[in-house]
Design a protein around this motif. Structure first.
Motif, PDB file in Angstrom:
ATOM      1  N   LYS A  71       0.814  -1.221   0.000  1.00  0.00           N
ATOM      2  CA  LYS A  71       0.000   0.000   0.000  1.00  0.00           C
ATOM      3  C   LYS A  71       0.845   1.268   0.000  1.00  0.00           C
ATOM      4  O   LYS A  71       0.317   2.362  -0.209  1.00  0.00           O
ATOM      5  CB  LYS A  71      -0.923   0.010   1.223  1.00  0.00           C
ATOM      6  CG  LYS A  71      -1.697  -1.278   1.446  1.00  0.00           C
ATOM      7  CD  LYS A  71      -2.501  -1.688   0.222  1.00  0.00           C
ATOM      8  CE  LYS A  71      -3.242  -3.013   0.461  1.00  0.00           C
ATOM      9  NZ  LYS A  71      -3.919  -3.505  -0.760  1.00  0.00           N
ATOM     10  N   GLU A  72       2.143   1.119   0.240  1.00  0.00           N
ATOM     11  CA  GLU A  72       3.018   2.275   0.307  1.00  0.00           C
ATOM     12  C   GLU A  72       3.160   2.946  -1.062  1.00  0.00           C
ATOM     13  O   GLU A  72       3.022   2.296  -2.091  1.00  0.00           O
ATOM     14  CB  GLU A  72       4.398   1.857   0.825  1.00  0.00           C
ATOM     15  CG  GLU A  72       4.459   1.611   2.324  1.00  0.00           C
ATOM     16  CD  GLU A  72       3.689   0.375   2.769  1.00  0.00           C
ATOM     17  OE1 GLU A  72       3.368   0.256   3.963  1.00  0.00           O
ATOM     18  OE2 GLU A  72       3.420  -0.499   1.918  1.00  0.00           O
ATOM     19  N   ARG A 117      13.392 -11.420   4.876  1.00  0.00           N
ATOM     20  CA  ARG A 117      13.448 -12.850   5.163  1.00  0.00           C
ATOM     21  C   ARG A 117      13.749 -13.687   3.926  1.00  0.00           C
ATOM     22  O   ARG A 117      14.235 -14.816   4.031  1.00  0.00           O
ATOM     23  CB  ARG A 117      12.145 -13.311   5.801  1.00  0.00           C
ATOM     24  CG  ARG A 117      10.962 -13.429   4.855  1.00  0.00           C
ATOM     25  CD  ARG A 117       9.686 -13.837   5.562  1.00  0.00           C
ATOM     26  NE  ARG A 117       8.591 -14.007   4.605  1.00  0.00           N
ATOM     27  CZ  ARG A 117       7.332 -14.249   4.965  1.00  0.00           C
ATOM     28  NH1 ARG A 117       7.011 -14.313   6.257  1.00  0.00           N
ATOM     29  NH2 ARG A 117       6.401 -14.415   4.036  1.00  0.00           N
ATOM     30  N   SER A 118      13.453 -13.138   2.731  1.00  0.00           N
ATOM     31  CA  SER A 118      13.710 -13.883   1.483  1.00  0.00           C
ATOM     32  C   SER A 118      14.730 -13.200   0.599  1.00  0.00           C
ATOM     33  O   SER A 118      15.014 -13.699  -0.492  1.00  0.00           O
ATOM     34  CB  SER A 118      12.407 -14.072   0.705  1.00  0.00           C
ATOM     35  OG  SER A 118      11.955 -12.823   0.194  1.00  0.00           O
ATOM     36  N   SER A 122      11.637  -1.815   5.817  1.00  0.00           N
ATOM     37  CA  SER A 122      11.709  -1.308   7.190  1.00  0.00           C
ATOM     38  C   SER A 122      10.387  -1.457   7.923  1.00  0.00           C
ATOM     39  O   SER A 122      10.354  -1.472   9.153  1.00  0.00           O
ATOM     40  CB  SER A 122      12.134   0.166   7.176  1.00  0.00           C
ATOM     41  OG  SER A 122      11.149   0.977   6.549  1.00  0.00           O
ATOM     42  N   ARG A 123       9.286  -1.593   7.170  1.00  0.00           N
ATOM     43  CA  ARG A 123       7.965  -1.708   7.793  1.00  0.00           C
ATOM     44  C   ARG A 123       7.491  -3.152   7.918  1.00  0.00           C
ATOM     45  O   ARG A 123       6.652  -3.463   8.749  1.00  0.00           O
ATOM     46  CB  ARG A 123       6.941  -0.910   6.980  1.00  0.00           C
ATOM     47  CG  ARG A 123       7.187   0.585   6.997  1.00  0.00           C
ATOM     48  CD  ARG A 123       6.122   1.332   6.215  1.00  0.00           C
ATOM     49  NE  ARG A 123       6.384   2.774   6.203  1.00  0.00           N
ATOM     50  CZ  ARG A 123       5.629   3.654   5.579  1.00  0.00           C
ATOM     51  NH1 ARG A 123       4.535   3.247   4.901  1.00  0.00           N
ATOM     52  NH2 ARG A 123       5.935   4.942   5.609  1.00  0.00           N
ATOM     53  N   TYR A 124       7.998  -4.002   7.051  1.00  0.00           N
ATOM     54  CA  TYR A 124       7.556  -5.397   7.031  1.00  0.00           C
ATOM     55  C   TYR A 124       8.776  -6.327   7.037  1.00  0.00           C
ATOM     56  O   TYR A 124       9.849  -5.946   6.575  1.00  0.00           O
ATOM     57  CB  TYR A 124       6.723  -5.689   5.776  1.00  0.00           C
ATOM     58  CG  TYR A 124       5.552  -4.768   5.555  1.00  0.00           C
ATOM     59  CD1 TYR A 124       4.314  -5.036   6.129  1.00  0.00           C
ATOM     60  CD2 TYR A 124       5.675  -3.625   4.754  1.00  0.00           C
ATOM     61  CE1 TYR A 124       3.228  -4.190   5.905  1.00  0.00           C
ATOM     62  CE2 TYR A 124       4.611  -2.783   4.528  1.00  0.00           C
ATOM     63  CZ  TYR A 124       3.387  -3.069   5.105  1.00  0.00           C
ATOM     64  OH  TYR A 124       2.319  -2.237   4.888  1.00  0.00           O
ATOM     65  N   THR A 138      15.035   1.770  -5.190  1.00  0.00           N
ATOM     66  CA  THR A 138      15.781   1.418  -3.984  1.00  0.00           C
ATOM     67  C   THR A 138      15.130   2.024  -2.750  1.00  0.00           C
ATOM     68  O   THR A 138      15.010   1.365  -1.706  1.00  0.00           O
ATOM     69  CB  THR A 138      17.240   1.899  -4.103  1.00  0.00           C
ATOM     70  OG1 THR A 138      17.845   1.285  -5.241  1.00  0.00           O
ATOM     71  CG2 THR A 138      18.032   1.533  -2.863  1.00  0.00           C
ATOM     72  N   ASP A 139      14.674   3.260  -2.865  1.00  0.00           N
ATOM     73  CA  ASP A 139      14.017   3.921  -1.740  1.00  0.00           C
ATOM     74  C   ASP A 139      12.695   3.251  -1.408  1.00  0.00           C
ATOM     75  O   ASP A 139      12.331   3.095  -0.226  1.00  0.00           O
ATOM     76  CB  ASP A 139      13.797   5.396  -2.065  1.00  0.00           C
ATOM     77  CG  ASP A 139      13.270   6.178  -0.866  1.00  0.00           C
ATOM     78  OD1 ASP A 139      13.965   6.208   0.164  1.00  0.00           O
ATOM     79  OD2 ASP A 139      12.172   6.747  -0.968  1.00  0.00           O
ATOM     80  N   TYR A 140      11.966   2.814  -2.445  1.00  0.00           N
ATOM     81  CA  TYR A 140      10.693   2.128  -2.208  1.00  0.00           C
ATOM     82  C   TYR A 140      10.933   0.818  -1.453  1.00  0.00           C
ATOM     83  O   TYR A 140      10.210   0.497  -0.503  1.00  0.00           O
ATOM     84  CB  TYR A 140       9.989   1.857  -3.541  1.00  0.00           C
ATOM     85  CG  TYR A 140       8.567   1.370  -3.378  1.00  0.00           C
ATOM     86  CD1 TYR A 140       7.522   2.269  -3.185  1.00  0.00           C
ATOM     87  CD2 TYR A 140       8.259   0.013  -3.398  1.00  0.00           C
ATOM     88  CE1 TYR A 140       6.217   1.834  -3.017  1.00  0.00           C
ATOM     89  CE2 TYR A 140       6.959  -0.439  -3.245  1.00  0.00           C
ATOM     90  CZ  TYR A 140       5.938   0.486  -3.049  1.00  0.00           C
ATOM     91  OH  TYR A 140       4.645   0.046  -2.887  1.00  0.00           O
TER      92      TYR A 140
END
Length: 338
Positions: free
Chosen positions: A11-12, A100-101, A93-95, A85-87
């Motif tokens: 959603k970001e 993890r992958s 940083s939020r999830y 890269t910023d996205y």
């Protein structure tokens, strides 16, 4: 896949660069896919990110080109890399899912083919960040870093304004009077070779750079047995899908192009591939195909039209579902889906 596969769309991000893309013209498959996943109507949309098997980054390269680069076309491509890269920095940083992958279960979709800023170039600036990222690209050029085992080839469909699919047209196989046809701008090495050998040279192999105004491009395709599909500056061309809907057997003249949905579609059953060095032999090669084999190829061509049709909401076996299936297969390569 249809019972289990779930996609989380992040959603970001803000309009117009994220969450929407072009719905018509040459980059339409990019925008249509983004819009389908954003609508929430897809049965594959996860209600919560914890349910998802893959994660979709819904930014549009076509919109980035239009709103970020068009005023200043000389801007370095690092600006494009910086945006992506910023996205990724924001969502990681939020999830926990990207980290993890290492991004192996994340994907993007791009049909933009501008020669200086095509989709594949997004990953050049930070290769360590994108080495596992699934890229769904119209410009599926293996010579430019497209990896068939990880990336997905996206059909390029030039949708007319206000329409979701191309019209099916053309006369029956027995009534097609033109052996082979091409009309298009002369850009790229392959098209220059094609023009050198065939422009204004033969009544059966009709090759034009500019079609006379008195003639219809669509009608020509509908009257031709074979439609020549040479690469231009990029490997992808909407002409391939246009040929399929015109009932005109596509003749692929390209190098390093991975055809869409090759995991499940055997393109040799409904198309012809001619190496660039055999362009002078086009007429002989096409005439060597028997009537019975041509009839079979034409019948198979009609059968695969549904795989290149855009439906909203998507339907079984259509273009959007085929793209999702291709992503599903790459996700399986990462590890077992529970």
């Amino acid at each position: 896949m249809e019972k289990r596969f779930k996609v989380w769309t992040y959603k970001e991000g803000e309009l117009p660069l994220v969450h929407e893309g072009p719905l018509n013209n040459i980059y339409s498959t990019e925008g249509q896919f983004i819009d389908e996943m954003e609508s929430g109507a897809s049965q594959f949309s996860a209600q919560h990110p914890e349910q998802a098997h893959v994660f979709f980054l819904p930014f549009s390269v076509a919109r980035l080109r239009r709103f970020v680069f068009k005023p200043e076309p000389s801007l370095p491509q690092e600006r494009l890399n910086l945006f992506v890269t910023d996205y990724i920095r924001v969502i990681s940083s939020r999830y926990p899912f990207w980290n993890r992958s290492a991004g192996a279960d994340h994907f993007m979709v791009s049909c933009h083919d501008w020669v200086r800023f095509p989709g594949p170039n997004i990953s050049i600036g930070r290769p360590e960040l994108f080495k596992n990222f699934i890229r769904v690209l119209c410009n599926a050029n293996t010579s430019e870093g497209f990896l068939p085992e990880r990336d997905v080839s996206l059909p390029e469909v030039k949708l007319p304004f206000g329409q979701l699919t191309l019209p099916k047209h053309g006369v029956p196989p027995s009534e097609r009077s033109i052996l082979a046809f091409f009309a298009g701008r002369v850009h790229g090495r392959i098209r220059k070779v094609l023009m050198k050998h065939w422009k204004d040279k033969d009544v059966e192999v009709q090759v034009y750079d500019y079609l006379p105004k008195s003639q219809s491009y669509a009608e020509k395709m509908g009257q031709s047995k074979f439609c020549l599909c040479p690469s231009g500056w990029e490997v992808a061309s909407p002409r391939v899908v246009e040929s399929i809907f015109a009932g005109c057997i596509p003749v692929i003249i390209s190098t390093s192009y991975l055809l869409p949905f090759s995991d499940v579609l055997d393109w040799s059953q409904f198309s012809v591939t001619i190496p660039v060095q055999k362009i002078p032999m086009i007429k002989d090669l096409l005439k060597s195909i028997s009537v019975s084999e041509y009839t079979k190829m034409h019948r198979r061509l009609k059968q695969v039209q549904r795989h290149f049709t855009v439906n909203r909401p998507s339907k079984r076996f259509d273009l959007i579902r085929m793209v999702l299936h291709s992503v599903w297969l790459r996700r399986l390569n990462v590890g077992l889906i529970s």
